[in-house]
Structures are given as structure tokens and as C-alpha cells.
Design a protein around this motif. Structure first.
Motif, PDB file in Angstrom:
ATOM      1  N   LYS A 284     -63.463  22.646  39.785  1.00 35.91           N
ATOM      2  CA  LYS A 284     -62.692  23.389  39.120  1.00 35.91           C
ATOM      3  C   LYS A 284     -61.266  22.891  39.222  1.00 35.91           C
ATOM      4  CE  LYS A 284     -65.790  26.379  38.245  1.00 35.91           C
ATOM      5  NZ  LYS A 284     -66.577  26.211  36.980  1.00 35.91           N
ATOM      6  N   LYS A 285     -61.072  21.540  39.849  1.00 37.06           N
ATOM      7  CA  LYS A 285     -59.722  21.047  39.865  1.00 37.06           C
ATOM      8  C   LYS A 285     -59.343  20.335  38.664  1.00 37.06           C
ATOM      9  CE  LYS A 285     -59.323  18.275  43.569  1.00 37.06           C
ATOM     10  NZ  LYS A 285     -59.235  17.183  44.373  1.00 37.06           N
ATOM     11  N   ILE A 286     -58.081  20.629  38.156  1.00 38.30           N
ATOM     12  CA  ILE A 286     -57.478  20.253  36.941  1.00 38.30           C
ATOM     13  C   ILE A 286     -57.287  18.568  36.976  1.00 38.30           C
ATOM     14  CG2 ILE A 286     -56.763  22.320  36.140  1.00 38.30           C
ATOM     15  CD1 ILE A 286     -54.073  21.253  36.901  1.00 38.30           C
ATOM     16  N   LYS A 287     -57.542  17.892  36.125  1.00 38.35           N
ATOM     17  CA  LYS A 287     -57.650  16.521  36.197  1.00 38.35           C
ATOM     18  C   LYS A 287     -56.155  15.836  36.370  1.00 38.35           C
ATOM     19  CE  LYS A 287     -61.508  15.400  33.669  1.00 38.35           C
ATOM     20  NZ  LYS A 287     -62.578  16.282  33.072  1.00 38.35           N
ATOM     21  N   GLN A 288     -55.135  16.593  35.731  1.00 34.92           N
ATOM     22  CA  GLN A 288     -53.645  15.962  35.987  1.00 34.92           C
ATOM     23  C   GLN A 288     -53.273  16.910  36.998  1.00 34.92           C
ATOM     24  OE1 GLN A 288     -51.456  16.617  32.131  1.00 34.92           O
ATOM     25  NE2 GLN A 288     -50.089  14.778  32.868  1.00 34.92           N
ATOM     26  N   HIS A 289     -52.623  15.787  37.819  1.00 36.39           N
ATOM     27  CA  HIS A 289     -51.755  16.472  39.082  1.00 36.39           C
ATOM     28  C   HIS A 289     -50.297  16.185  38.959  1.00 36.39           C
ATOM     29  CE1 HIS A 289     -50.720  16.822  43.333  1.00 36.39           C
ATOM     30  NE2 HIS A 289     -51.582  17.642  43.399  1.00 36.39           N
ATOM     31  N   PHE A 290     -49.634  17.450  39.307  1.00 36.88           N
ATOM     32  CA  PHE A 290     -48.137  17.483  39.517  1.00 36.88           C
ATOM     33  C   PHE A 290     -47.774  17.843  40.698  1.00 36.88           C
ATOM     34  CE2 PHE A 290     -49.181  18.892  35.048  1.00 36.88           C
ATOM     35  CZ  PHE A 290     -48.473  18.051  34.409  1.00 36.88           C
ATOM     36  N   GLU A 291     -46.702  16.845  41.185  1.00 37.04           N
ATOM     37  CA  GLU A 291     -46.252  17.265  42.444  1.00 37.04           C
ATOM     38  C   GLU A 291     -45.358  18.553  42.510  1.00 37.04           C
ATOM     39  OE1 GLU A 291     -46.904  15.809  45.360  1.00 37.04           O
ATOM     40  OE2 GLU A 291     -48.260  14.300  44.117  1.00 37.04           O
ATOM     41  N   THR A 292     -45.758  19.456  43.597  1.00 36.71           N
ATOM     42  CA  THR A 292     -45.173  20.563  43.664  1.00 36.71           C
ATOM     43  C   THR A 292     -44.549  20.848  45.040  1.00 36.71           C
ATOM     44  OG1 THR A 292     -47.185  21.682  44.220  1.00 36.71           O
ATOM     45  CG2 THR A 292     -46.377  21.537  41.843  1.00 36.71           C
ATOM     46  N   THR A 293     -43.611  21.930  44.943  1.00 36.42           N
ATOM     47  CA  THR A 293     -43.059  22.316  46.484  1.00 36.42           C
ATOM     48  C   THR A 293     -42.961  23.945  46.418  1.00 36.42           C
ATOM     49  OG1 THR A 293     -40.692  21.919  45.710  1.00 36.42           O
ATOM     50  CG2 THR A 293     -41.859  20.034  46.970  1.00 36.42           C
ATOM     51  N   TRP A 294     -43.049  24.435  47.702  1.00 39.47           N
ATOM     52  CA  TRP A 294     -42.877  25.914  47.465  1.00 39.47           C
ATOM     53  C   TRP A 294     -41.647  26.291  47.160  1.00 39.47           C
ATOM     54  CZ3 TRP A 294     -45.931  29.811  47.545  1.00 39.47           C
ATOM     55  CH2 TRP A 294     -45.298  31.067  47.928  1.00 39.47           C
ATOM     56  N   GLY A 295     -41.603  27.464  46.166  1.00 38.90           N
ATOM     57  CA  GLY A 295     -40.180  27.919  45.618  1.00 38.90           C
ATOM     58  C   GLY A 295     -39.480  26.819  44.845  1.00 38.90           C
ATOM     59  N   HIS A 296     -39.974  25.738  44.172  1.00 34.68           N
ATOM     60  CA  HIS A 296     -39.351  25.042  43.367  1.00 34.68           C
ATOM     61  C   HIS A 296     -39.753  25.234  42.122  1.00 34.68           C
ATOM     62  CE1 HIS A 296     -38.301  21.025  41.908  1.00 34.68           C
ATOM     63  NE2 HIS A 296     -37.381  20.897  42.734  1.00 34.68           N
ATOM     64  N   THR A 297     -38.935  24.888  41.213  1.00 39.53           N
ATOM     65  CA  THR A 297     -38.949  25.293  39.729  1.00 39.53           C
ATOM     66  C   THR A 297     -39.638  23.964  38.988  1.00 39.53           C
ATOM     67  OG1 THR A 297     -36.813  23.793  39.088  1.00 39.53           O
ATOM     68  CG2 THR A 297     -36.609  26.134  39.404  1.00 39.53           C
ATOM     69  N   ALA A 298     -40.426  23.112  39.567  1.00 39.60           N
ATOM     70  CA  ALA A 298     -41.269  22.074  39.160  1.00 39.60           C
ATOM     71  C   ALA A 298     -42.391  22.579  38.073  1.00 39.60           C
ATOM     72  CB  ALA A 298     -41.857  21.172  40.232  1.00 39.60           C
ATOM     73  N   LEU A 299     -43.174  23.426  38.367  1.00 42.97           N
ATOM     74  CA  LEU A 299     -43.822  24.163  37.519  1.00 42.97           C
ATOM     75  C   LEU A 299     -43.239  24.656  36.246  1.00 42.97           C
ATOM     76  CD1 LEU A 299     -46.584  25.752  39.901  1.00 42.97           C
ATOM     77  CD2 LEU A 299     -47.151  23.804  38.452  1.00 42.97           C
ATOM     78  N   ALA A 300     -42.378  25.287  36.285  1.00 43.65           N
ATOM     79  CA  ALA A 300     -41.276  25.908  34.967  1.00 43.65           C
ATOM     80  C   ALA A 300     -41.131  24.655  34.321  1.00 43.65           C
ATOM     81  CB  ALA A 300     -40.471  26.747  35.562  1.00 43.65           C
ATOM     82  N   HIS A 301     -40.829  23.635  34.819  1.00 43.53           N
ATOM     83  CA  HIS A 301     -40.004  22.410  33.865  1.00 43.53           C
ATOM     84  C   HIS A 301     -41.509  21.703  33.341  1.00 43.53           C
ATOM     85  CE1 HIS A 301     -36.026  22.443  35.150  1.00 43.53           C
ATOM     86  NE2 HIS A 301     -36.541  22.375  36.327  1.00 43.53           N
ATOM     87  N   GLN A 302     -42.395  21.855  34.067  1.00 47.16           N
ATOM     88  CA  GLN A 302     -43.847  21.057  33.423  1.00 47.16           C
ATOM     89  C   GLN A 302     -44.404  22.221  32.244  1.00 47.16           C
ATOM     90  OE1 GLN A 302     -45.146  18.260  34.090  1.00 47.16           O
ATOM     91  NE2 GLN A 302     -43.467  17.904  35.591  1.00 47.16           N
ATOM     92  N   ALA A 303     -44.369  23.352  32.341  1.00 47.05           N
ATOM     93  CA  ALA A 303     -44.585  24.219  31.463  1.00 47.05           C
ATOM     94  C   ALA A 303     -43.837  24.100  30.111  1.00 47.05           C
ATOM     95  CB  ALA A 303     -44.582  25.742  32.143  1.00 47.05           C
ATOM     96  N   LEU A 304     -42.511  23.681  30.225  1.00 41.93           N
ATOM     97  CA  LEU A 304     -41.833  23.554  29.188  1.00 41.93           C
ATOM     98  C   LEU A 304     -42.016  22.352  28.365  1.00 41.93           C
ATOM     99  CD1 LEU A 304     -38.510  25.013  30.526  1.00 41.93           C
ATOM    100  CD2 LEU A 304     -40.099  26.066  28.786  1.00 41.93           C
ATOM    101  N   LEU A 305     -42.677  21.467  28.950  1.00 42.94           N
ATOM    102  CA  LEU A 305     -43.020  19.896  28.391  1.00 42.94           C
ATOM    103  C   LEU A 305     -43.844  20.281  27.098  1.00 42.94           C
ATOM    104  CD1 LEU A 305     -42.874  17.792  31.541  1.00 42.94           C
ATOM    105  CD2 LEU A 305     -41.125  18.065  29.708  1.00 42.94           C
TER     106      LEU A 305
END
Length: 72
Positions: A51-72
Motif C-alpha cells: 500500500k506504499k505510495i510510489k512518490q515519496h516526499f521527505e517530511t519531518t514531524w510538525g513541518h509544513t512540507a505536506l501542506a506545501h505539497q498538497a498545494l502543488l
């Protein structure tokens, strides 16, 4: 059209209580499981196996990286 619910597990690896989630999903239909582990090299098992998604994004705990990726 059948509605489907998607479950995205954002994890460091495998689930601690995989058996609880397995019993939750038992007998249910119309759902899809995805997993984005922070360690992209981890081998997943249980309900997360395959079930692992193919594209991987580096993330850290409590960081806004996922929010930025979602906006792309």
C-alpha cells in the motif's frame, strides 16, 4: 457509482497495532488504504503491505512540507 473512502497512513514505518486496524477493516468494502512512511526503505507488512505510495516526499514531524505539497 460506488463511493470509496481512502485511508492514508502517515507513519514512520509499520503500524504498532496492526491487528486492531485489521479487525476494523474486516468485512468492510469500498475502502482503499495508502501509506506514506517517512522511511522510504521500510518493508511494510500487515494491512500496509503493498500500500506504499510510489512518490515519496521527505517530511519531518510538525513541518509544513505536506501542506506545501498538497498545494502543488
Amino acid at each position: 457509482m460506488t463511493k470509496t473512502i481512502a485511508f492514508l497512513f502517515l507513519t514512520k514505518g509499520n503500524l504498532v497495532h496492526d491487528n486492531i486496524w485489521a479487525s476494523y477493516f474486516k468485512g468492510k468494502k469500498n475502502y482503499t488504504i495508502y501509506c506514506h512512511p517517512s522511511n522510504k526503505h521500510v518493508e511494510l507488512y500487515g494491512i500496509l503491505k503493498g500500500k506504499k505510495i510510489k512518490q515519496h516526499f521527505e517530511t519531518t514531524w510538525g513541518h509544513t512540507a505536506l501542506a506545501h505539497q498538497a498545494l502543488l
